[in-house]
Design a protein around this motif. Structure first.
Motif, PDB file in Angstrom:
ATOM      1  N   ALA A   1     -17.832  -7.260  -0.083  1.00 59.33           N
ATOM      2  CA  ALA A   1     -18.768  -6.228   0.379  1.00 59.33           C
ATOM      3  C   ALA A   1     -19.723  -6.862   1.383  1.00 59.33           C
ATOM      4  O   ALA A   1     -20.066  -8.040   1.259  1.00 59.33           O
ATOM      5  N   ALA A   2     -20.140  -6.085   2.358  1.00 54.35           N
ATOM      6  CA  ALA A   2     -21.017  -6.610   3.411  1.00 54.35           C
ATOM      7  C   ALA A   2     -22.374  -6.981   2.828  1.00 54.35           C
ATOM      8  O   ALA A   2     -22.876  -6.329   1.911  1.00 54.35           O
ATOM      9  N   ASP A   3     -22.952  -8.032   3.394  1.00 53.18           N
ATOM     10  CA  ASP A   3     -24.332  -8.398   3.031  1.00 53.18           C
ATOM     11  C   ASP A   3     -25.314  -7.764   4.006  1.00 53.18           C
ATOM     12  O   ASP A   3     -26.460  -7.535   3.666  1.00 53.18           O
ATOM     13  N   MET A  13     -15.493  -7.339  -9.494  1.00 49.66           N
ATOM     14  CA  MET A  13     -15.882  -7.144  -8.090  1.00 49.66           C
ATOM     15  C   MET A  13     -15.147  -8.129  -7.187  1.00 49.66           C
ATOM     16  O   MET A  13     -15.678  -9.149  -6.789  1.00 49.66           O
ATOM     17  N   ALA A  58     -14.074  -7.229  -4.243  1.00 46.91           N
ATOM     18  CA  ALA A  58     -14.279  -6.798  -2.849  1.00 46.91           C
ATOM     19  C   ALA A  58     -15.182  -7.773  -2.105  1.00 46.91           C
ATOM     20  O   ALA A  58     -16.056  -8.397  -2.696  1.00 46.91           O
ATOM     21  N   ILE A  71     -24.288  -5.082  -4.757  1.00 46.80           N
ATOM     22  CA  ILE A  71     -23.720  -4.210  -5.795  1.00 46.80           C
ATOM     23  C   ILE A  71     -23.838  -4.851  -7.175  1.00 46.80           C
ATOM     24  O   ILE A  71     -24.311  -4.226  -8.131  1.00 46.80           O
ATOM     25  N   LEU A  72     -23.432  -6.119  -7.269  1.00 48.60           N
ATOM     26  CA  LEU A  72     -23.477  -6.784  -8.580  1.00 48.60           C
ATOM     27  C   LEU A  72     -24.899  -6.886  -9.115  1.00 48.60           C
ATOM     28  O   LEU A  72     -25.140  -6.588 -10.287  1.00 48.60           O
ATOM     29  N   PRO A  88     -26.758  -3.065   0.180  1.00 48.79           N
ATOM     30  CA  PRO A  88     -27.080  -3.211  -1.241  1.00 48.79           C
ATOM     31  C   PRO A  88     -26.230  -4.302  -1.896  1.00 48.79           C
ATOM     32  O   PRO A  88     -25.039  -4.405  -1.604  1.00 48.79           O
ATOM     33  N   LYS A 109     -26.684 -13.348 -10.357  1.00 55.39           N
ATOM     34  CA  LYS A 109     -26.118 -11.997 -10.459  1.00 55.39           C
ATOM     35  C   LYS A 109     -25.866 -11.598 -11.919  1.00 55.39           C
ATOM     36  O   LYS A 109     -25.302 -10.546 -12.180  1.00 55.39           O
ATOM     37  N   GLY A 133     -17.577 -11.459 -11.136  1.00 54.13           N
ATOM     38  CA  GLY A 133     -17.761 -11.529  -9.685  1.00 54.13           C
ATOM     39  C   GLY A 133     -16.869 -12.587  -9.073  1.00 54.13           C
ATOM     40  O   GLY A 133     -16.214 -13.361  -9.785  1.00 54.13           O
ATOM     41  N   PHE A 134     -16.851 -12.633  -7.763  1.00 54.64           N
ATOM     42  CA  PHE A 134     -16.110 -13.646  -7.021  1.00 54.64           C
ATOM     43  C   PHE A 134     -17.102 -14.405  -6.141  1.00 54.64           C
ATOM     44  O   PHE A 134     -18.118 -13.842  -5.735  1.00 54.64           O
ATOM     45  N   ALA A 135     -16.782 -15.638  -5.865  1.00 53.58           N
ATOM     46  CA  ALA A 135     -17.586 -16.394  -4.905  1.00 53.58           C
ATOM     47  C   ALA A 135     -16.627 -17.037  -3.919  1.00 53.58           C
ATOM     48  O   ALA A 135     -15.913 -17.983  -4.265  1.00 53.58           O
ATOM     49  N   ALA A 136     -16.570 -16.475  -2.740  1.00 51.32           N
ATOM     50  CA  ALA A 136     -15.718 -17.049  -1.694  1.00 51.32           C
ATOM     51  C   ALA A 136     -16.593 -18.010  -0.905  1.00 51.32           C
ATOM     52  O   ALA A 136     -17.548 -17.592  -0.262  1.00 51.32           O
ATOM     53  N   GLU A 137     -16.279 -19.294  -1.008  1.00 52.78           N
ATOM     54  CA  GLU A 137     -17.154 -20.294  -0.397  1.00 52.78           C
ATOM     55  C   GLU A 137     -16.362 -21.233   0.509  1.00 52.78           C
ATOM     56  O   GLU A 137     -15.215 -21.568   0.213  1.00 52.78           O
ATOM     57  N   LYS A 184     -24.581 -18.171  -8.109  1.00 59.05           N
ATOM     58  CA  LYS A 184     -24.284 -16.720  -8.065  1.00 59.05           C
ATOM     59  C   LYS A 184     -24.042 -16.164  -9.473  1.00 59.05           C
ATOM     60  O   LYS A 184     -24.450 -15.048  -9.790  1.00 59.05           O
TER      61      LYS A 184
HETATM   62  N1  CTP Z   1     -21.135  -8.649  -3.692  1.00 58.39           N
HETATM   63  C1  CTP Z   1     -21.822  -7.511  -4.046  1.00 58.39           C
HETATM   64  N2  CTP Z   1     -22.530  -6.820  -3.122  1.00 58.39           N
HETATM   65  C2  CTP Z   1     -22.611  -7.262  -1.851  1.00 58.39           C
HETATM   66  C3  CTP Z   1     -21.940  -8.456  -1.489  1.00 58.39           C
HETATM   67  C4  CTP Z   1     -21.217  -9.124  -2.430  1.00 58.39           C
HETATM   68  O1  CTP Z   1     -21.771  -7.119  -5.207  1.00 58.39           O
HETATM   69  N3  CTP Z   1     -23.291  -6.580  -0.965  1.00 58.39           N
HETATM   70  C5  CTP Z   1     -20.336  -9.332  -4.718  1.00 58.39           C
HETATM   71  C6  CTP Z   1     -18.938  -9.680  -4.284  1.00 58.39           C
HETATM   72  O2  CTP Z   1     -18.024  -8.626  -4.555  1.00 58.39           O
HETATM   73  C7  CTP Z   1     -18.634 -10.900  -5.110  1.00 58.39           C
HETATM   74  C8  CTP Z   1     -20.003 -11.541  -5.317  1.00 58.39           C
HETATM   75  O3  CTP Z   1     -20.976 -10.534  -5.025  1.00 58.39           O
HETATM   76  O4  CTP Z   1     -18.100 -10.574  -6.360  1.00 58.39           O
HETATM   77  C9  CTP Z   1     -20.293 -12.706  -4.435  1.00 58.39           C
HETATM   78  O5  CTP Z   1     -20.052 -12.348  -3.099  1.00 58.39           O
HETATM   79  P1  CTP Z   1     -20.305 -13.373  -1.929  1.00 58.39           P
HETATM   80  O6  CTP Z   1     -20.091 -12.718  -0.622  1.00 58.39           O
HETATM   81  O7  CTP Z   1     -19.551 -14.648  -2.213  1.00 58.39           O
HETATM   82  O8  CTP Z   1     -21.848 -13.731  -2.185  1.00 58.39           O
HETATM   83  P2  CTP Z   1     -23.152 -13.104  -1.649  1.00 58.39           P
HETATM   84  O9  CTP Z   1     -23.953 -12.578  -2.762  1.00 58.39           O
HETATM   85  O10 CTP Z   1     -22.846 -12.161  -0.551  1.00 58.39           O
HETATM   86  O11 CTP Z   1     -23.906 -14.415  -1.099  1.00 58.39           O
HETATM   87  P3  CTP Z   1     -23.659 -15.317   0.244  1.00 58.39           P
HETATM   88  O12 CTP Z   1     -23.297 -14.365   1.327  1.00 58.39           O
HETATM   89  O13 CTP Z   1     -24.972 -15.957   0.443  1.00 58.39           O
HETATM   90  O14 CTP Z   1     -22.584 -16.285  -0.094  1.00 58.39           O
END
Ligand code: CTP
Length: 399
Positions: A276-278, A272, A274, A306-307, A304, A342, A323-327, A338
């Motif tokens: 993806a929007a939170d 993953m 991407a 996704i992970l 949603p 996850k 997964g990825f964690a962009a911090e 995470k």
């Molecule tokens: N991800 C996901 N579904 C989402 C958002 C993120 O599956 N709606 C996945 C991303 O693809 C990534 C991982 O979760 O591999 C972590 O994404 P990240 O944006 O760093 O973390 P979040 O879970 O969104 O937490 P936060 O915004 O609090 O950092």
């Protein structure tokens, strides 16, 4: 290291105006680290001199005069033994006919008959010649024997006709070469789903909420998986990038689209990448929001995860989930949290606070964290190299 590094590629150049594109192709192959030996047919030489190719490959280009030279009796046999791949681009109808029928009347076709390596051809000819039943039959024969055919593309032909016949673009041929070379790699027979890009959450028919993700890291992961022989499904939010050759592409926009696509693609591994929007707008306006109606109050709701959804399924859809964690702060603490919450096998922790890593740039600085508590911190690398590392670990986790 690139899949093309030190690979011995024989590039056959036959008589078509598309040879001008073949020089670019030879240059791209050489730049990617391949050892490119060019073999001209007599007709190929009429369009361009071997010197052009020698200049871009840094190696000798061979012509039919070499067929009768001192090394003649061993040349084609040694080519046939040492080559990793025979690529004929452009490949004329005439050369295709010779290959299909085992005719070996010039250095290129005699080499093709001696070669044990995979064959890739990029046909280039006029539309009528391509459509001719004889050519189509030859094409079929070559495909049945295992040759990979790239193109021809549709477009304006030298004759003035429009239709299929143009040689595919060098980047596409290069992608096809990578796919063929990677076929028996560590991930052969494995399916890998890669997500990439920043999702777009619609506000109205015109506006979206999105993020800075370029998709570069995800696309590089998809390419690295193809280079290792995987069957790749790339689920991508809109990006400006061209997907790697060989990937089956599923285009999505929102996080909701992405989760639906991911859940319908069970595979050996899910990566993953991407962004993806939170959060997503609670409602999408049917018509464009007008300025005259004042500043809109936008209510958001959770998109949603996704992970989390994937790893909490009763029957697991994926054997390995990455997964990825962009911090921008507390990188390792946040990434470790995470990884656990996850339920991932590996997380790629990515520091986006520096200018040489993260969004849009071609380099990345990551630490890989694993479910068993181990980690590996990588130095600043190209996104291609990071992708190769991720794939290396994914294939290890699948073992
Ligand atoms: N991800 C996901 N579904 C989402 C958002 C993120 O599956 N709606 C996945 C991303 O693809 C990534 C991982 O979760 O591999 C972590 O994404 P990240 O944006 O760093 O973390 P979040 O879970 O969104 O937490 P936060 O915004 O609090 O950092």
């Amino acid at each position: 290291m690139s899949i093309l590094s030190n690979k011995h590629i024989l590039l056959g150049v036959t008589g078509s105006i598309a040879v001008y594109k073949a020089a670019d192709l030879a240059s791209k192959l050489a730049q990617a680290g391949a050892l490119v030996d060019v073999i001209f047919t007599e007709a190929g030489e009429k369009f361009v001199t071997p010197l052009t190719f020698q200049s871009v490959t840094g190696r000798r280009a061979y012509t039919d005069s070499d067929l009768w030279g001192n090394e003649a009796h061993v040349l084609h046999v040694s080519f046939g033994k040492t080559a990793d791949l025979l690529l004929i681009a452009p490949c004329t109808a005439d050369t295709m006919a010779k290959l299909a029928n085992g005719i070996a009347d010039n250095l290129l076709t005699v080499t093709a008959l001696a070669a044990q390596c995979p064959l890739v051809i990029a046909p280039a000819m006029d539309g009528g010649m391509f459509a001719h039943p004889a050519t189509q039959k030859n094409l079929e024969i070559l495909k049945q024997r295992g040759a990979t055919v790239v193109g021809p593309a549709e477009g304006h032909l030298a004759s003035g006709l429009v239709g299929p016949g143009r040689m595919s673009e060098p980047a596409e041929i290069l992608g096809c070469v990578r796919m063929v070379l990677g076929k028996n790699g560590k991930l052969a027979g494995k399916k890998v789903v890669v997500t990439a890009g920043g999702t777009q959450e619609a506000l109205d028919p015109v506006r979206v909420i999105t993020n800075h993700s370029s998709g570069k890291q995800g696309y590089a992961v998809a390419q690295a998986a193809i280079d290792t022989g995987a069957d790749v499904c790339l689920i991508t939010a809109p990006t400006a990038l061209t997907p790697p050759v060989g990937a089956r592409v599923v285009n999505v926009k929102s996080a909701q689209d992405m989760i639906e696509a991911v859940l319908s693609e069970p595979a050996d591994a899910l990566i993953m990448a991407a962004a993806a929007a939170d959060f997503t707008p609670k409602t999408v306006a049917k018509d464009k929001m007008k300025k005259r109606d004042g500043i809109p109050q936008i209510e958001l709701t959770a998109a949603p995860d996704i992970l989390k959804t994937v790893t909490s399924q009763q029957t697991s859809l994926f054997k390995v989930v990455v997964g990825f964690a962009a911090e921008s702060q507390s990188l390792l603490e946040n990434a470790t949290e995470k990884l656990k919450s996850k339920k991932l096998d590996m997380i790629v922790a990515n520091d986006i606070s520096s200018t040489d890593a993260g969004f849009a740039v071609d380099t990345n600085r990551v630490t890989l964290l694993f479910a068993n508590g181990t980690s590996e911190t990588l130095p600043l690398m190209s996104k291609t190299e990071v992708a190769e590392k991720i794939i290396e670990h994914t294939s290890r986790l699948l073992e």
